[in-house]
Design a protein around this motif. Structure first.
Motif, mmCIF file in Angstrom:
data_model
loop_
_atom_site.group_PDB
_atom_site.id
_atom_site.type_symbol
_atom_site.label_atom_id
_atom_site.label_comp_id
_atom_site.label_asym_id
_atom_site.label_seq_id
_atom_site.Cartn_x
_atom_site.Cartn_y
_atom_site.Cartn_z
ATOM 1 N N ILE A 171 4.390 -5.506 26.164
ATOM 2 C CA ILE A 171 3.013 -5.920 25.886
ATOM 3 C C ILE A 171 2.955 -6.735 24.598
ATOM 4 N N LEU A 172 3.649 -6.246 23.562
ATOM 5 C CA LEU A 172 3.601 -6.925 22.265
ATOM 6 C C LEU A 172 4.288 -8.283 22.305
ATOM 7 N N LYS A 173 5.411 -8.361 23.018
ATOM 8 C CA LYS A 173 6.170 -9.615 23.061
ATOM 9 C C LYS A 173 5.415 -10.744 23.746
ATOM 10 N N GLU A 174 4.530 -10.401 24.691
ATOM 11 C CA GLU A 174 3.764 -11.433 25.397
ATOM 12 C C GLU A 174 2.928 -12.267 24.435
ATOM 13 N N ARG A 175 2.413 -11.612 23.382
ATOM 14 C CA ARG A 175 1.530 -12.308 22.458
ATOM 15 C C ARG A 175 2.178 -12.578 21.099
ATOM 16 N N HIS A 176 3.207 -11.829 20.760
ATOM 17 C CA HIS A 176 3.841 -11.965 19.454
ATOM 18 C C HIS A 176 5.352 -11.960 19.640
ATOM 19 N N ALA A 177 5.925 -13.142 19.806
ATOM 20 C CA ALA A 177 7.350 -13.286 20.129
ATOM 21 C C ALA A 177 8.292 -12.615 19.135
ATOM 22 N N PRO A 178 8.005 -12.603 17.806
ATOM 23 C CA PRO A 178 8.939 -11.991 16.858
ATOM 24 C C PRO A 178 9.288 -10.532 17.158
ATOM 25 N N VAL A 179 8.461 -9.848 17.955
ATOM 26 C CA VAL A 179 8.770 -8.464 18.305
ATOM 27 C C VAL A 179 10.103 -8.383 19.038
ATOM 28 N N GLY A 180 10.398 -9.405 19.839
ATOM 29 C CA GLY A 180 11.646 -9.388 20.605
ATOM 30 C C GLY A 180 12.865 -9.717 19.782
ATOM 31 N N SER A 190 13.006 -9.446 16.094
ATOM 32 C CA SER A 190 13.079 -8.770 14.797
ATOM 33 C C SER A 190 13.359 -7.281 14.977
ATOM 34 N N ALA A 191 14.595 -6.890 14.657
ATOM 35 C CA ALA A 191 14.964 -5.471 14.756
ATOM 36 C C ALA A 191 14.171 -4.641 13.749
ATOM 37 N N THR A 192 13.881 -5.234 12.577
ATOM 38 C CA THR A 192 13.131 -4.514 11.537
ATOM 39 C C THR A 192 11.726 -4.168 12.013
ATOM 40 N N LEU A 193 11.073 -5.129 12.664
ATOM 41 C CA LEU A 193 9.726 -4.894 13.164
ATOM 42 C C LEU A 193 9.736 -3.841 14.267
ATOM 43 N N ARG A 194 10.742 -3.901 15.140
ATOM 44 C CA ARG A 194 10.841 -2.884 16.202
ATOM 45 C C ARG A 194 11.068 -1.498 15.608
ATOM 46 N N ASP A 195 11.857 -1.424 14.547
ATOM 47 C CA ASP A 195 12.097 -0.131 13.894
ATOM 48 C C ASP A 195 10.795 0.443 13.329
ATOM 49 N N LYS A 196 9.957 -0.420 12.770
ATOM 50 C CA LYS A 196 8.682 0.037 12.212
ATOM 51 C C LYS A 196 7.753 0.534 13.319
ATOM 52 N N ILE A 197 7.750 -0.181 14.445
ATOM 53 C CA ILE A 197 6.925 0.252 15.577
ATOM 54 C C ILE A 197 7.417 1.600 16.102
ATOM 55 N N ASN A 198 8.749 1.749 16.217
ATOM 56 C CA ASN A 198 9.318 3.023 16.673
ATOM 57 C C ASN A 198 8.994 4.154 15.706
ATOM 58 N N LEU A 208 -0.646 -5.973 14.460
ATOM 59 C CA LEU A 208 -1.740 -5.119 14.928
ATOM 60 C C LEU A 208 -3.057 -5.883 14.991
ATOM 61 N N SER A 209 -3.240 -6.859 14.075
ATOM 62 C CA SER A 209 -4.488 -7.619 14.090
ATOM 63 C C SER A 209 -4.634 -8.459 15.358
ATOM 64 N N LEU A 210 -3.498 -8.846 15.952
ATOM 65 C CA LEU A 210 -3.548 -9.642 17.180
ATOM 66 C C LEU A 210 -4.002 -8.807 18.376
ATOM 67 N N PHE A 211 -3.872 -7.485 18.260
ATOM 68 C CA PHE A 211 -4.232 -6.591 19.368
ATOM 69 C C PHE A 211 -5.418 -5.703 19.005
#
Length: 345
Positions: free
Chosen positions: A141-150, A152-160, A183-186
């Motif tokens: 869901i996040l990658k559809e609107r915010h490509a860096p999620v796919g 950036s390992a650091t960002l994924r770690d924060k989400i986890n 989060l502001s994008l969603f």
């Protein structure tokens, strides 16, 4: 119960902000302990009729401001050590409450919902964010609107971390710019998200934090739509259609906003207030960061609005203050009347 302290507290939005953070996490006290408003507030509760504790001494600094020396622990502080460690009135109130008959517990929302398998809708913003991020397919869901999620390992770690530790991790990461932008994008999806449960008796009781939010009985595996979401989206579409039909924001001219990152608020204010009504209505917004090359295809504008809102709604400026409910919503501060041109701001 201290009128002077209450008046000081109500006069300073920054003081409210500091106290809210200290109450949530006492570690913030070390960061703010030298702030003059906080020192003044705390010292209003000191009993100056008492002698200083053993090993303490009182001195004055170069500007005649009193400070205290703790010779035992070899440290200094501006806060008076003669502070009360308890409150007799609070103790009496607790004692009175203990003697009062205890009413039977009322069924909570969680208990009532468990009987009908209807999910409890999170009320606080942080809880909504955690529930939203705990969807099993959240990264897609996040990658559809915010490509860096796919990427950036650091960002994924924060989400986890938020998925695992919940609001504790969210508080810890509250100043992380990348996560905040994501989060502001969603924002709309987060505010309208309603976790759903499995159909069948007792199915929701054993769900883990990482399990899939299921639909309510009779709706299969589809998520329950948020309350009033459909009406709001219809109104929003209608609003944009009206703007488009009248040519708002359609150009052909561009409304260029040259801004410096170090003077974002002042530059934006000066440019917008000097623009004509026609420029603001018809022009297509184009953000140009000073000394930064690039075309505005949405990214610079999105970053501009994020940074602008963070600055403009900062309680330190005195225009807004945190609402009584949480530190994620703001309301107009009574102190804003003392800010020059506060209506324009």
């Amino acid at each position: 119960m201290n009128p002077e302290a209450t008046a000081l507290y109500n006069r300073h939005p920054t003081l409210k902000h500091m106290l809210n953070r200290i109450r949530r996490d006492p570690a913030y006290f070390d960061k703010y302990q030298h702030n003059k408003e906080l020192v003044a507030l705390v010292n209003m509760f000191a009993n100056e009729q008492l002698e200083l504790p053993d090993g303490w001494d009182r001195k004055q600094d170069a500007v005649a401001k009193p400070f205290f020396i703790d010779h035992t622990n070899k440290r200094t502080t501006y806060m008076d050590p003669r502070l009360p460690l308890d409150c007799a009135q609070a103790v009496r109130r607790l004692s009175d409450d203990a003697e009062a008959p205890v009413p039977p517990p009322r069924p909570t929302t969680t208990t009532a919902n468990a009987q009908t398998n209807i999910p409890e809708v999170p009320a606080a913003y942080n809880d909504k964010v955690v529930a939203f991020l705990r969807q099993p397919n959240i990264f897609d869901i996040l990658k559809e609107r915010h490509a860096p999620v796919g990427s950036s390992a650091t960002l994924r770690d924060k989400i986890n971390a938020v998925r695992v530790d919940g609001t504790l991790a969210l508080d810890r990461l509250s100043h992380d710019v990348n996560l905040t932008i994501l989060l502001s994008l969603f924002e709309q999806e987060i505010m309208s998200y309603v976790p759903a449960v499995e159909s069948g008796r007792g199915a929701s009781a054993a769900r883990s934090p990482h399990s899939s939010p299921m639909a309510s009985p009779g709706l299969g595996r589809h998520r329950v739509p948020g309350p009033h979401k459909r009406d709001f989206e219809a109104k929003l579409r209608n609003f944009y259609r009206k703007l488009e039909s009248k040519g708002y924001g359609q150009g052909p001219a561009k409304f260029k906003l040259h801004v410096r990152r170090d003077h974002l608020l002042e530059d934006a204010f000066r440019r917008i207030m000097s623009a004509s009504k026609k420029e603001l209505q018809k022009g297509k917004l184009c953000i140009v960061w000073d000394n930064e090359e690039g075309l505005d295809y949405g990214g610079p504008s999105r970053e501009f609005f994020f940074l602008l809102s963070r600055e403009l709604f900062n309680p330190y400026y005195g225009l807004f203050e945190y609402s009584a409910n949480d530190t994620y919503t703001v309301q107009v501060s009574p102190m804003s009347a003392f800010v020059d041109n506060y209506h324009d701001w």
